[in-house]
Design a protein around this motif. Structure first.
Motif, PDB file in Angstrom:
ATOM      1  N   GLY A  59       0.806  -1.209   0.000  1.00 36.44           N
ATOM      2  CA  GLY A  59       0.000   0.000   0.000  1.00 36.44           C
ATOM      3  C   GLY A  59       0.838   1.257   0.000  1.00 36.44           C
ATOM      4  O   GLY A  59       0.573   2.203  -0.761  1.00 36.44           O
ATOM      5  N   MET A  60       1.873   1.311   0.841  1.00 33.77           N
ATOM      6  CA  MET A  60       2.715   2.494   0.930  1.00 33.77           C
ATOM      7  C   MET A  60       3.499   2.731  -0.354  1.00 33.77           C
ATOM      8  O   MET A  60       3.699   3.872  -0.776  1.00 33.77           O
ATOM      9  CB  MET A  60       3.678   2.354   2.109  1.00 33.77           C
ATOM     10  N   LYS A  61       3.931   1.663  -1.009  1.00 33.36           N
ATOM     11  CA  LYS A  61       4.782   1.813  -2.181  1.00 33.36           C
ATOM     12  C   LYS A  61       3.999   2.029  -3.478  1.00 33.36           C
ATOM     13  O   LYS A  61       4.481   2.692  -4.389  1.00 33.36           O
ATOM     14  CB  LYS A  61       5.690   0.578  -2.332  1.00 33.36           C
ATOM     15  N   VAL A  62       2.789   1.488  -3.556  1.00 38.38           N
ATOM     16  CA  VAL A  62       2.075   1.451  -4.836  1.00 38.38           C
ATOM     17  C   VAL A  62       0.808   2.297  -4.847  1.00 38.38           C
ATOM     18  O   VAL A  62       0.537   3.018  -5.824  1.00 38.38           O
ATOM     19  CB  VAL A  62       1.739  -0.021  -5.195  1.00 38.38           C
ATOM     20  N   GLN A 118      -3.826   8.606  -9.881  1.00 37.62           N
ATOM     21  CA  GLN A 118      -4.179   8.461 -11.299  1.00 37.62           C
ATOM     22  C   GLN A 118      -5.633   8.037 -11.477  1.00 37.62           C
ATOM     23  O   GLN A 118      -6.315   8.489 -12.403  1.00 37.62           O
ATOM     24  CB  GLN A 118      -3.235   7.459 -11.962  1.00 37.62           C
ATOM     25  N   PHE A 119      -6.123   7.178 -10.590  1.00 37.54           N
ATOM     26  CA  PHE A 119      -7.515   6.727 -10.669  1.00 37.54           C
ATOM     27  C   PHE A 119      -8.476   7.896 -10.477  1.00 37.54           C
ATOM     28  O   PHE A 119      -9.510   7.981 -11.151  1.00 37.54           O
ATOM     29  CB  PHE A 119      -7.765   5.651  -9.611  1.00 37.54           C
ATOM     30  N   ALA A 120      -8.145   8.813  -9.561  1.00 35.71           N
ATOM     31  CA  ALA A 120      -9.023   9.952  -9.267  1.00 35.71           C
ATOM     32  C   ALA A 120      -9.170  10.879 -10.466  1.00 35.71           C
ATOM     33  O   ALA A 120     -10.219  11.504 -10.640  1.00 35.71           O
ATOM     34  CB  ALA A 120      -8.481  10.728  -8.072  1.00 35.71           C
ATOM     35  N   LEU A 131     -19.905  -2.089 -10.823  1.00 34.52           N
ATOM     36  CA  LEU A 131     -19.089  -1.405 -11.825  1.00 34.52           C
ATOM     37  C   LEU A 131     -17.899  -0.699 -11.205  1.00 34.52           C
ATOM     38  O   LEU A 131     -16.790  -0.756 -11.738  1.00 34.52           O
ATOM     39  CB  LEU A 131     -19.954  -0.400 -12.600  1.00 34.52           C
ATOM     40  N   ARG A 132     -18.097  -0.018 -10.061  1.00 38.91           N
ATOM     41  CA  ARG A 132     -16.987   0.711  -9.454  1.00 38.91           C
ATOM     42  C   ARG A 132     -15.888  -0.241  -8.983  1.00 38.91           C
ATOM     43  O   ARG A 132     -14.697   0.078  -9.068  1.00 38.91           O
ATOM     44  CB  ARG A 132     -17.487   1.565  -8.278  1.00 38.91           C
ATOM     45  N   VAL A 133     -16.276  -1.437  -8.519  1.00 40.99           N
ATOM     46  CA  VAL A 133     -15.296  -2.438  -8.075  1.00 40.99           C
ATOM     47  C   VAL A 133     -14.547  -2.999  -9.275  1.00 40.99           C
ATOM     48  O   VAL A 133     -13.310  -3.124  -9.258  1.00 40.99           O
ATOM     49  CB  VAL A 133     -15.982  -3.567  -7.286  1.00 40.99           C
ATOM     50  N   ALA A 134     -15.285  -3.328 -10.335  1.00 39.40           N
ATOM     51  CA  ALA A 134     -14.646  -3.863 -11.540  1.00 39.40           C
ATOM     52  C   ALA A 134     -13.720  -2.830 -12.177  1.00 39.40           C
ATOM     53  O   ALA A 134     -12.619  -3.167 -12.641  1.00 39.40           O
ATOM     54  CB  ALA A 134     -15.720  -4.303 -12.538  1.00 39.40           C
ATOM     55  N   THR A 135     -14.145  -1.572 -12.178  1.00 40.95           N
ATOM     56  CA  THR A 135     -13.332  -0.512 -12.787  1.00 40.95           C
ATOM     57  C   THR A 135     -12.042  -0.316 -12.019  1.00 40.95           C
ATOM     58  O   THR A 135     -10.953  -0.203 -12.614  1.00 40.95           O
ATOM     59  CB  THR A 135     -14.129   0.804 -12.825  1.00 40.95           C
ATOM     60  N   PHE A 136     -12.127  -0.260 -10.691  1.00 43.99           N
ATOM     61  CA  PHE A 136     -10.913  -0.105  -9.885  1.00 43.99           C
ATOM     62  C   PHE A 136      -9.996  -1.317 -10.058  1.00 43.99           C
ATOM     63  O   PHE A 136      -8.778  -1.178 -10.157  1.00 43.99           O
ATOM     64  CB  PHE A 136     -11.267   0.081  -8.413  1.00 43.99           C
ATOM     65  N   SER A 137     -10.573  -2.508 -10.096  1.00 45.58           N
ATOM     66  CA  SER A 137      -9.776  -3.728 -10.263  1.00 45.58           C
ATOM     67  C   SER A 137      -9.019  -3.714 -11.582  1.00 45.58           C
ATOM     68  O   SER A 137      -7.820  -4.033 -11.636  1.00 45.58           O
ATOM     69  CB  SER A 137     -10.685  -4.960 -10.193  1.00 45.58           C
ATOM     70  N   GLU A 173      -4.954  -3.579 -11.897  1.00 48.30           N
ATOM     71  CA  GLU A 173      -4.230  -4.638 -12.611  1.00 48.30           C
ATOM     72  C   GLU A 173      -3.387  -4.056 -13.744  1.00 48.30           C
ATOM     73  O   GLU A 173      -2.220  -4.445 -13.912  1.00 48.30           O
ATOM     74  CB  GLU A 173      -5.205  -5.667 -13.156  1.00 48.30           C
ATOM     75  N   ALA A 174      -3.959  -3.130 -14.493  1.00 44.78           N
ATOM     76  CA  ALA A 174      -3.210  -2.525 -15.599  1.00 44.78           C
ATOM     77  C   ALA A 174      -2.001  -1.754 -15.082  1.00 44.78           C
ATOM     78  O   ALA A 174      -0.910  -1.819 -15.664  1.00 44.78           O
ATOM     79  CB  ALA A 174      -4.119  -1.605 -16.396  1.00 44.78           C
ATOM     80  N   PHE A 175      -2.179  -1.032 -13.970  1.00 48.01           N
ATOM     81  CA  PHE A 175      -1.073  -0.269 -13.394  1.00 48.01           C
ATOM     82  C   PHE A 175       0.049  -1.197 -12.949  1.00 48.01           C
ATOM     83  O   PHE A 175       1.230  -0.951 -13.232  1.00 48.01           O
ATOM     84  CB  PHE A 175      -1.574   0.559 -12.209  1.00 48.01           C
TER      85      PHE A 175
END
Length: 303
Positions: free
Chosen positions: A103-106, A113-115, A280-286, A290-292
């Motif tokens: 969590g601290m590193k990533v 970026q998500f925001a 949708l919000r869970v799938a979008t964040f996931s 994953e892409a990041f």
């Protein structure tokens, strides 16, 4: 606060048997939770909860009310979620559990970026190296680094393997000696990763041969960054994910021990409650997470 939110607050207090626990889950202060429930009781003209110094429990009227309104609140929440999903609106809030070191590193970069892309989704992160029951504690998802999933009550999504290395400070190896085979570790100070002050067991494999060694030593810590710092200080040999020790390896503060010997595979995995379909919000964040991870880790030495 609207009546629906007041009902949701009351149901959370009833479920947790605690105003303070409900406040943590809802992102509110205990005082505001107390005021909200008191306002609902005043509006209804009945006492819903019994407050004692030890716990909070439902009155008979509160139990009857909870039984009637819980399905309604759940149905309204589901209807709201489904409507947003149909319109492809990524909005609402997310509660995410993640290990401290990762969590601290990533996550700061991930959230920043998500925001930008999804400004209508708020994210609450809890960093902890304890095992979190995401169903009982009402998390939308958990990020974990662990062995093969065994939890039958959740669903999971493997992201990528997480390489681990045995590492030690050059000063420690000069002082104590460099192990040539896994059996040499039994005579050296080892640093255990464990959350119950128990000895960690290391399984090492090379060319089809497997050796199991107890990581005996004075220290057992449940945080990888802490173990890394102890190793840098010359306190022993540690088995840690590469993403935690990479910087210290590049600086020469740590070196790999027993290169060529591998450990059982662990994975970076997303865990979810048993959704019939991911919101949708869970799938979008996931998908974003994953892409990041795949872009940043696969492009650098952390892989």
């Amino acid at each position: 606060m609207g009546e629906l939110e007041a009902i949701r607050t009351f149901l959370t207090v009833a479920d947790q048997s605690s105003f303070s626990a409900a406040a943590r889950l809802l992102g509110m202060t205990p005082a505001s939770v107390t005021r909200t429930v008191s306002g609902l009781e005043e509006q209804l003209g009945v006492q819903l909860l019994l407050r004692t110094t030890r716990k909070v429990s439902l009155t008979s009227a509160g139990a009857a009310y909870a039984a009637r309104v819980a399905p309604l609140a759940e149905g309204l929440a589901r209807a709201t979620e489904e409507t947003r999903d149909l319109q492809k609106v990524t909005a609402g809030s997310l509660r995410v559990s993640a290990p401290m070191s990762l969590g601290m590193k990533v996550l700061p970069t991930v959230l920043s970026q998500f925001a930008i892309i999804h400004p209508r989704t708020s994210v609450a992160i809890e960093l902890s190296d304890r095992f979190v029951d995401i169903v009982q504690e009402n998390y939308d998802l958990a990020i974990r680094i662990s062995g093969p999933p065994t939890d039958k009550s959740t669903i999971w999504r493997k992201i990528r393997p997480v390489p681990r290395l045995l590492v030690a400070a050059p000063s420690f190896l000069t002082r104590q000696g460099t192990p040539k085979v896994p059996e040499d570790l039994t005579t050296l100070e080892c640093l255990s990763y464990h959350d119950q002050s128990k000895t960690e067991t290391w399984e090492l494999t090379r060319s089809g041969q497997t050796r199991t060694v107890e990581a005996r030593g004075r220290f057992a810590i449940n945080n990888g960054d802490f173990l890394c710092k102890l190793a840098v200080e010359g306190e022993g040999i540690a088995l840690l994910p590469r993403f935690i020790v990479q910087e210290e390896l590049q600086k020469g503060a740590l070196v790999e021990v027993l290169p060529g010997w591998s450990t059982p595979e662990i994975w970076l995995t997303l865990y979810y409650p048993p959704y019939e379909q991911l919101p949708l919000r869970v799938a979008t964040f996931s998908d974003f997470f994953e892409a990041f991870i795949k872009e940043s880790w696969d492009a650098g030495p952390a892989s």
